[in-house]
Every structure is written in C-alpha cells, then in structure tokens.
Scaffold this active site. Structure first.
Site, PDB file in Angstrom:
ATOM      1  N   LEU A 206      -0.839  43.308  -7.362  1.00  0.00           N
ATOM      2  CA  LEU A 206       0.443  44.020  -7.253  1.00  0.00           C
ATOM      3  C   LEU A 206       0.494  44.638  -5.873  1.00  0.00           C
ATOM      4  O   LEU A 206      -0.374  45.445  -5.535  1.00  0.00           O
ATOM      5  CB  LEU A 206       0.401  45.132  -8.304  1.00  0.00           C
ATOM      6  N   HIS A 207       1.462  44.237  -5.063  1.00  0.00           N
ATOM      7  CA  HIS A 207       1.524  44.882  -3.750  1.00  0.00           C
ATOM      8  C   HIS A 207       2.913  44.927  -3.137  1.00  0.00           C
ATOM      9  O   HIS A 207       3.091  45.499  -2.067  1.00  0.00           O
ATOM     10  CB  HIS A 207       0.574  44.183  -2.770  1.00  0.00           C
ATOM     11  N   ARG A 208       3.914  44.320  -3.785  1.00  0.00           N
ATOM     12  CA  ARG A 208       5.264  44.331  -3.192  1.00  0.00           C
ATOM     13  C   ARG A 208       5.754  45.756  -3.028  1.00  0.00           C
ATOM     14  O   ARG A 208       5.648  46.561  -3.967  1.00  0.00           O
ATOM     15  CB  ARG A 208       6.260  43.619  -4.109  1.00  0.00           C
TER      16      ARG A 208
END
Ligand code: UD1
Length: 366
Positions: A206-208
């Site tokens: 998860l990094h957006r």
C-alpha cells in the site's frame, strides 16, 4: 548498431529494464545499451537490492536525484539528464512505466530530437488526480515508439489520435522478469523467517498517496484489513511513504494489535517468493495486479480504478476501492472459495518473450 539509454528511476522500473537490457546485451552486434539510474528511489531496499536480485550491472550513469516535490524532482532529473544525452548521443532513449523519471527523461529527449521508446504505453486509469496518469498521457504523446502490454493500450492510444504505425503490442515485460526469476525465488527463506504456512497468509502492499496520505482513508482501510487479518495473517512490506504515515498518524499500536505484520520493503526474489505462495494479495500497486494475473493468485486492488483492466478480465483481480465493507466482503469471498482463480486466463503475449519483441521493434523502427 543502435545505442540505447535505458532509464530506471523507481522500484517498479528495475524489473522492466532488466530483461530488456539483458536481451540487448545478448544481441551485441545490434545494440549498445547503457543504463541510466536517476536515483528517484535510493534506499538500499528500494533500489540496490533490485540490481542485485535481477543480476543487473551497476548503472552506467547515476544521477542521484532523491526525493523532493514532484516539480523539483522532475525538474532536477531533466537538468541532470540533458548533459548525459548531449554527451552520449544515443539513437534511442527507452523509458518504462509512469514514474516521474519516465516523463522527465522523455521530455528532455523530445526537445533534443532524440527518439523515445515508451514501454508500457497506452495504459489509462482515466483518473487525472493520479500523478502517474499525467506521466502516462504526456509520455505517450511525445514518444516515437509506443510499446503496449495489452490490446486495451492500443485502443486507448488510437482514441487519443496516436498514429497506428507508432504503436506496437509487445506484451508485458514485467512478466519476462517474473518467469525468469521464479526458480531463483524458490531459494528465498522469507516464509521460514516469517513463520508462514503456504497458502495460509495474505501479502499486502500500500503506498498510493490517495490511500495513505489522508488519515481518514488510511484509517478506514486499516479497520477493514485488521478484520481480515483475524481470518488470515497479512504480511505487509511497507513502502517508506507508508511507514512514515503510520508513524505520523499514530497507527503503530493499532497495527500491532491486529494480525497485520509490517516488515521492511522486500527484495525482488523475497517478494516473489512471498507473493507466489500466498492465498491472496491486497494492493494498490500496478505491477502486483499484473504479477498476480500471471501467477493466478487472487488480488484485491484497493483503488477506485485501474489502468490495467485486463487483469480483471482475466479473472484474478477484483477492484474493491477503499470502502471497508466492500473490501471485507470480497476478501471473505476469496478466503471461502476453494482455488478462487482456477479458471483465470493469461493475457496474450504475457509469455516471457516481450523483451525480444521490444528489441525487434526498435530495430524495425530505426
Ligand atoms: C513512485 C512512483 C509510483 C510507483 C512508486 C513505487 C511517481 C510519481 N510515483 O512513487 O508510480 O508506484 O514509486 O515505489 O514517480 N522514499 C524513501 N526512499 C526511497 C524512495 C522514496 O524514503 O528510496 C520516500 C521519499 O522520501 C518520499 C516517499 O518515499 O517521501 C515517496 O517517494 P517518491 O519517489 O516521491 O514516490 P513514490 O510514492 O515512491
């Protein structure tokens, strides 16, 4: 002999350039390839580890750009890259994907009259709030050779008025790396180290910015993920952006009290090992949607849209957005279904031979 500068900048670029560079090296009478690393990603775990895992040589040129705002990062890459192009006088500059390094280097070349090949052209999420979408549209509009991973890419480019003769469907080069490295990845001890049982854990990334930069959205996601983790442990190699948000928002205790296990970003082979033996992948990454399709692993994409609709069509990927109820519902469905992705298909030309087709296209267009 065609001289090509191959650009890498951020983590998802390394596994795309590695097979292309190897193919160019193999065809040494036709190609003189160099690797330029902008240094957009610079941590050992976000960059160097990938060079080692993918068996790539050290970059020929390292620009050392690092982190900054989008404008500063893009501008710095352009400033540093222009003299390299003037000095090396390449026939082609090859850029991949949709990161800031992609558009920055393409823009420099468009002004210098150096030909640009864009690998992974034509993908569209239709969401212009995503920095990557802007990078995709702009890079495609100034490229001379647009190499698409799937037929939807060709259709999108046609709609944007890009002439057919510039566009070539070559397949997905990330899958070249995947197939080539699966055997090596088997040697990784990551599952033993983390005490995992095959097909009895989920892997997550998860990094957006849209998921982790706003407290409320990130919190909603974590609530859903914590509940899912009560049914199946979730291994979560956290991107630096995400790790700093977790600290900033004070989410560490909440995660420690769940069955989500945060680990440092993993190298390519460790991550392949982890992913290919998981029951389920949860992600907002583009690459993982594709790799799970090739591996026939169910994937829940925690985004409202995807520029990779083919992964949904093939039957492995489900777009669940950020609504906690929807995420839980779809995750539980997968956990309760025996072999959820058993009827999934592999897209055409995701066959491990895309780098060959990219090199052929460069020769034909030169
Ligand atoms: C970039 C790409 C994205 C890709 C992602 C993969 C753009 C616009 N985005 O996003 O498409 O999916 O890489 O990882 O190019 N940081 C470190 N160490 C590093 C790299 C970054 O600590 O090696 C930190 C930076 O300080 C920054 C944050 O991570 O605060 C984000 O890095 P940045 O390169 O701006 O974008 P990504 O979110 O990684």
């Amino acid at each position: 002999m065609i001289k090509v500068l191959n650009i890498v900048g951020a983590r998802p670029n390394f596994m795309k350039i590695a097979p292309i560079y190897a193919e160019m090296k193999r065809r040494e009478s036709e190609f003189l390839p160099l690797i330029v690393h902008t240094g957009q990603h610079y941590d050992e775990k976000m960059s160097d580890a990938f060079f080692n895992d993918l068996g790539m040589l050290k970059p020929d040129v390292y620009l050392g750009i690092g982190s900054a705002s989008h404008a500063v990062q893009t501008a710095k890459i352009m400033l540093e890259f222009e003299p390299i192009v003037l000095k090396e006088k390449p026939d082609w500059v090859l850029v991949v994907g949709d990161v800031n390094s992609t558009i920055a280097c393409a823009l420099v070349c468009s002004k210098l009259g150096v030909k640009i090949a864009h690998v992974e052209a034509g993908l569209r999420s239709w969401d212009r709030d995503m920095p990557e979408e802007i990078n995709r549209i702009l890079t495609d509009s100034i490229s001379d050779l647009l190499l698409t991973p799937s037929p939807d890419g060709n259709e999108n480019l046609k709609k944007e008025g890009i002439p057919d003769e510039k566009v070539k469907l070559v397949g997905n080069v990330m899958i070249d790396s995947l197939f080539r490295n699966l055997e090596f990845a088997k040697k990784s001890n990551i599952r033993e180290e983390l005490g995992l049982i095959d097909k009895d854990y989920a892997a997550m990334t998860l990094h957006r910015p849209s998921n982790v930069d706003e407290r409320e959205t990130f919190e909603g996601l974590l609530d859903a993920l914590s509940e899912i983790s009560q049914k199946i442990p979730i291994i979560f190699p956290a991107h630096p952006r995400t790790a700093s948000r977790i600290k900033e928002f004070g989410f560490s205790d909440r995660i420690a009290n769940s069955n989500i296990k945060i680990v440092e970003p993993l190298g390519y082979l460790d991550f392949l090992n982890l992913m290919s033996n998981s029951k389920l992948v949860l992600t907002d990454s583009g690459g993982l949607q594709e790799e799970t399709t090739a591996l026939k692993i169910p994937c829940l994409t925690l985004r409202e849209n995807t520029e990779r609709p083919i992964t949904i069509e093939m039957g492995t990927n489900v777009l669940v957005g950020t609504n906690p109820e929807k995420i839980k519902q779809e995750a539980f469905k997968i956990l309760e279904t025996e072999d959820f992705a058993k009827d999934a298909k592999n897209p055409p030309l995701w066959d491990g031979k895309t780098a060959e087709r990219i090199c052929d296209a460069l020769i034909e267009t030169s």
